[in-house]
Every structure is written in structure tokens, then in C-alpha cells.
Scaffold this motif. Structure first.
Motif, PDB file in Angstrom:
ATOM      1  N   ALA A 120      -5.225   3.696  -0.341  1.00 29.39           N
ATOM      2  CA  ALA A 120      -3.997   4.429  -0.614  1.00 29.39           C
ATOM      3  C   ALA A 120      -2.605   3.852  -0.044  1.00 29.39           C
ATOM      4  O   ALA A 120      -1.688   3.883  -0.614  1.00 29.39           O
ATOM      5  CB  ALA A 120      -4.153   5.957  -0.035  1.00 29.39           C
ATOM      6  N   ASP A 121      -2.832   3.613   1.167  1.00 25.36           N
ATOM      7  CA  ASP A 121      -1.757   2.778   1.971  1.00 25.36           C
ATOM      8  C   ASP A 121      -1.210   1.539   1.056  1.00 25.36           C
ATOM      9  O   ASP A 121      -0.069   1.539   1.106  1.00 25.36           O
ATOM     10  CB  ASP A 121      -1.966   2.343   3.365  1.00 25.36           C
ATOM     11  CG  ASP A 121      -2.273   3.742   4.245  1.00 25.36           C
ATOM     12  OD1 ASP A 121      -1.669   4.799   4.024  1.00 25.36           O
ATOM     13  OD2 ASP A 121      -2.661   3.398   5.421  1.00 25.36           O
ATOM     14  N   ALA A 122      -2.194   0.665   0.635  1.00 27.08           N
ATOM     15  CA  ALA A 122      -1.741  -0.375  -0.193  1.00 27.08           C
ATOM     16  C   ALA A 122      -1.323  -0.060  -1.578  1.00 27.08           C
ATOM     17  O   ALA A 122      -0.274  -0.810  -1.790  1.00 27.08           O
ATOM     18  CB  ALA A 122      -3.181  -1.085  -0.342  1.00 27.08           C
ATOM     19  N   ASP A 123      -1.698   0.964  -2.039  1.00 24.95           N
ATOM     20  CA  ASP A 123      -1.117   1.611  -3.342  1.00 24.95           C
ATOM     21  C   ASP A 123       0.308   2.028  -3.231  1.00 24.95           C
ATOM     22  O   ASP A 123       1.255   1.727  -3.773  1.00 24.95           O
ATOM     23  CB  ASP A 123      -1.847   2.772  -4.011  1.00 24.95           C
ATOM     24  CG  ASP A 123      -3.067   2.195  -4.621  1.00 24.95           C
ATOM     25  OD1 ASP A 123      -3.332   1.094  -4.847  1.00 24.95           O
ATOM     26  OD2 ASP A 123      -4.092   3.120  -4.667  1.00 24.95           O
ATOM     27  N   ASP A 129       3.848   0.211  -4.682  1.00 21.12           N
ATOM     28  CA  ASP A 129       4.763   1.138  -5.566  1.00 21.12           C
ATOM     29  C   ASP A 129       5.986   0.850  -4.696  1.00 21.12           C
ATOM     30  O   ASP A 129       7.115   0.758  -5.539  1.00 21.12           O
ATOM     31  CB  ASP A 129       4.191   2.552  -5.368  1.00 21.12           C
ATOM     32  CG  ASP A 129       4.961   3.645  -6.141  1.00 21.12           C
ATOM     33  OD1 ASP A 129       5.333   2.959  -7.390  1.00 21.12           O
ATOM     34  OD2 ASP A 129       5.415   4.807  -5.701  1.00 21.12           O
ATOM     35  N   GLU A 130       6.272   1.097  -3.563  1.00 18.60           N
ATOM     36  CA  GLU A 130       7.365   0.800  -2.961  1.00 18.60           C
ATOM     37  C   GLU A 130       8.093  -0.808  -3.206  1.00 18.60           C
ATOM     38  O   GLU A 130       9.353  -0.824  -3.099  1.00 18.60           O
ATOM     39  CB  GLU A 130       7.532   1.187  -1.259  1.00 18.60           C
ATOM     40  CG  GLU A 130       7.362   2.612  -1.263  1.00 18.60           C
ATOM     41  CD  GLU A 130       7.191   3.159   0.164  1.00 18.60           C
ATOM     42  OE1 GLU A 130       6.970   2.131   1.103  1.00 18.60           O
ATOM     43  OE2 GLU A 130       7.203   4.211   0.403  1.00 18.60           O
ATOM     44  N   MET A 131       7.152  -1.850  -3.112  1.00 17.70           N
ATOM     45  CA  MET A 131       7.692  -2.988  -3.278  1.00 17.70           C
ATOM     46  C   MET A 131       8.158  -2.988  -4.702  1.00 17.70           C
ATOM     47  O   MET A 131       9.179  -3.956  -4.910  1.00 17.70           O
ATOM     48  CB  MET A 131       6.605  -3.999  -3.042  1.00 17.70           C
ATOM     49  CG  MET A 131       7.001  -5.428  -3.431  1.00 17.70           C
ATOM     50  SD  MET A 131       8.147  -6.197  -2.328  1.00 17.70           S
ATOM     51  CE  MET A 131       6.803  -6.524  -0.835  1.00 17.70           C
ATOM     52  N   GLY A 132       7.411  -2.701  -5.717  1.00 17.05           N
ATOM     53  CA  GLY A 132       7.929  -2.542  -7.161  1.00 17.05           C
ATOM     54  C   GLY A 132       9.207  -1.678  -7.160  1.00 17.05           C
ATOM     55  O   GLY A 132      10.314  -2.477  -7.923  1.00 17.05           O
ATOM     56  N   LEU A 133       9.359  -0.910  -6.547  1.00 17.30           N
ATOM     57  CA  LEU A 133      10.859  -0.283  -6.660  1.00 17.30           C
ATOM     58  C   LEU A 133      12.021  -1.001  -5.932  1.00 17.30           C
ATOM     59  O   LEU A 133      13.058  -0.854  -6.508  1.00 17.30           O
ATOM     60  CB  LEU A 133      10.579   1.131  -5.850  1.00 17.30           C
ATOM     61  CG  LEU A 133       9.720   2.076  -6.742  1.00 17.30           C
ATOM     62  CD1 LEU A 133       9.830   3.777  -5.836  1.00 17.30           C
ATOM     63  CD2 LEU A 133      10.437   2.603  -8.069  1.00 17.30           C
ATOM     64  N   ALA A 134      11.521  -1.636  -4.867  1.00 18.77           N
ATOM     65  CA  ALA A 134      12.545  -2.496  -4.154  1.00 18.77           C
ATOM     66  C   ALA A 134      12.828  -3.884  -5.180  1.00 18.77           C
ATOM     67  O   ALA A 134      14.137  -4.161  -5.238  1.00 18.77           O
ATOM     68  CB  ALA A 134      11.905  -3.203  -3.044  1.00 18.77           C
ATOM     69  N   VAL A 135      12.004  -4.347  -5.819  1.00 18.59           N
ATOM     70  CA  VAL A 135      12.278  -5.479  -6.976  1.00 18.59           C
ATOM     71  C   VAL A 135      13.233  -5.020  -7.908  1.00 18.59           C
ATOM     72  O   VAL A 135      14.049  -5.510  -8.375  1.00 18.59           O
ATOM     73  CB  VAL A 135      10.908  -6.001  -7.652  1.00 18.59           C
ATOM     74  CG1 VAL A 135      11.342  -6.992  -8.689  1.00 18.59           C
ATOM     75  CG2 VAL A 135      10.143  -6.717  -6.489  1.00 18.59           C
ATOM     76  N   ILE A 136      12.919  -3.865  -8.675  1.00 18.02           N
ATOM     77  CA  ILE A 136      13.635  -3.058  -9.369  1.00 18.02           C
ATOM     78  C   ILE A 136      15.119  -2.974  -9.211  1.00 18.02           C
ATOM     79  O   ILE A 136      16.078  -3.360  -9.514  1.00 18.02           O
ATOM     80  CB  ILE A 136      12.976  -1.610  -9.957  1.00 18.02           C
ATOM     81  CG1 ILE A 136      11.924  -2.129 -10.758  1.00 18.02           C
ATOM     82  CG2 ILE A 136      14.086  -1.138 -11.193  1.00 18.02           C
ATOM     83  CD1 ILE A 136      10.965  -0.846 -11.094  1.00 18.02           C
ATOM     84  N   SER A 137      15.395  -2.306  -7.863  1.00 17.10           N
ATOM     85  CA  SER A 137      16.631  -2.415  -7.212  1.00 17.10           C
ATOM     86  C   SER A 137      17.388  -3.346  -6.944  1.00 17.10           C
ATOM     87  O   SER A 137      18.546  -3.523  -7.028  1.00 17.10           O
ATOM     88  CB  SER A 137      16.206  -1.402  -5.841  1.00 17.10           C
ATOM     89  OG  SER A 137      15.922  -0.113  -6.059  1.00 17.10           O
TER      90      SER A 137
END
Length: 143
Positions: free
Chosen positions: A97-100, A104-112
Motif C-alpha cells: 500500500a505504501d508503494a502504491d 500515485d504521488e510520483m505520478g501526480l508530481a510528474v503531471i504537475s
């Protein structure tokens, strides 16, 4: 205002099609040619994130992409139907769950990093990423 809606099964192979459609509609809407790679990358990241959330959650509903052409801007909304934990909170128990959450947060950072105007909403019944780019009116020929 023109709108294109795309729904696809939560399969990674459909992300490429979503990227191609988004780039084509963005070009037609008047998004600067120099920004189209960023549009493709951001849409790919948002769609990959939605596909992952659906697959991990066992959700059979399609991923939804809405492309909206307005007078001076072009927006893309990528929606999922996954249940979201609050941003920064673990979605479940254990290291998986921590890895997920971290992914998820990494993906949002890339989009931002790719898009100046991003709005992320998430809750119990799904989430949405809305990305917006300015458009330039088509050049008119002088006669």
C-alpha cells in the motif's frame, strides 16, 4: 465549446490511443505546437495512473477522458472510479500500500511538472485530474 469524450477499458495498451487522441484534439483546439509533447506526456501519465487504480481496485468501469475546447483554453479531464484515500495517507496495510501511494504521488508530481494549471480531486467515489492549457486563435488570412 467543443467536447470530445473517450472511454476505454482499464488496460495499459489503451493509454497510447488516449495520448494520440488528446494530442490531435489539442492541436485542433489551438494549443501551441511546442506544448503538444507535454500534453501527450501528461495525458499518458494521468491515464496510466487511472488504469493502475482501476486494475489494483478490481474496477471494471472504463477510464473516462473528456477533452474540452473553450474560447481561450483547452482542458483534459481524466477520471477514475477508484476509492481514494486522502492525499498523503496510506491506502491500506503493509508495504504494498505504501508503494502504491508513493507511485500515485510520483505520478501526480510528474503531471504537475508538465502542466501549469492542474486540479486534482479525489474521494470515495473516484477521482479526476483536470489539466488546462491556453490556446491561440487560428491565424486569419489577409486578403
Amino acid at each position: 465549446m467543443a467536447t470530445v469524450e473517450l472511454r476505454f477499458s482499464a488496460l495499459p495498451e489503451h493509454v497510447r490511443t488516449a495520448r494520440l487522441v488528446a494530442a490531435a484534439v489539442a492541436r485542433r483546439a489551438g494549443v501551441d505546437e511546442a506544448v503538444l509533447d507535454e500534453v501527450r506526456l501528461a495525458v499518458g501519465e494521468a491515464c496510466s495512473r487511472a488504469v493502475g487504480l482501476h486494475r489494483n481496485g478490481g474496477i471494471s468501469a472504463p477510464v473516462k477522458v473528456v477533452l474540452v475546447e473553450e474560447e481561450k483554453q483547452f482542458s483534459i479531464e481524466v477520471g477514475d472510479e477508484a476509492r481514494h484515500a486522502p492525499i498523503g495517507a496510506a491506502a491500506g496495510d503493509g508495504a504494498g500500500a505504501d508503494a502504491d501511494v508513493e507511485e500515485d504521488e510520483m505520478g501526480l508530481a510528474v503531471i504537475s511538472g508538465l502542466v501549469d494549471d492542474v486540479e486534482v480531486t479525489a474521494g470515495e467515489h473516484g477521482g479526476q485530474i483536470r489539466m488546462t492549457w491556453p490556446t491561440t486563435p487560428p491565424a486569419t488570412a489577409l486578403t
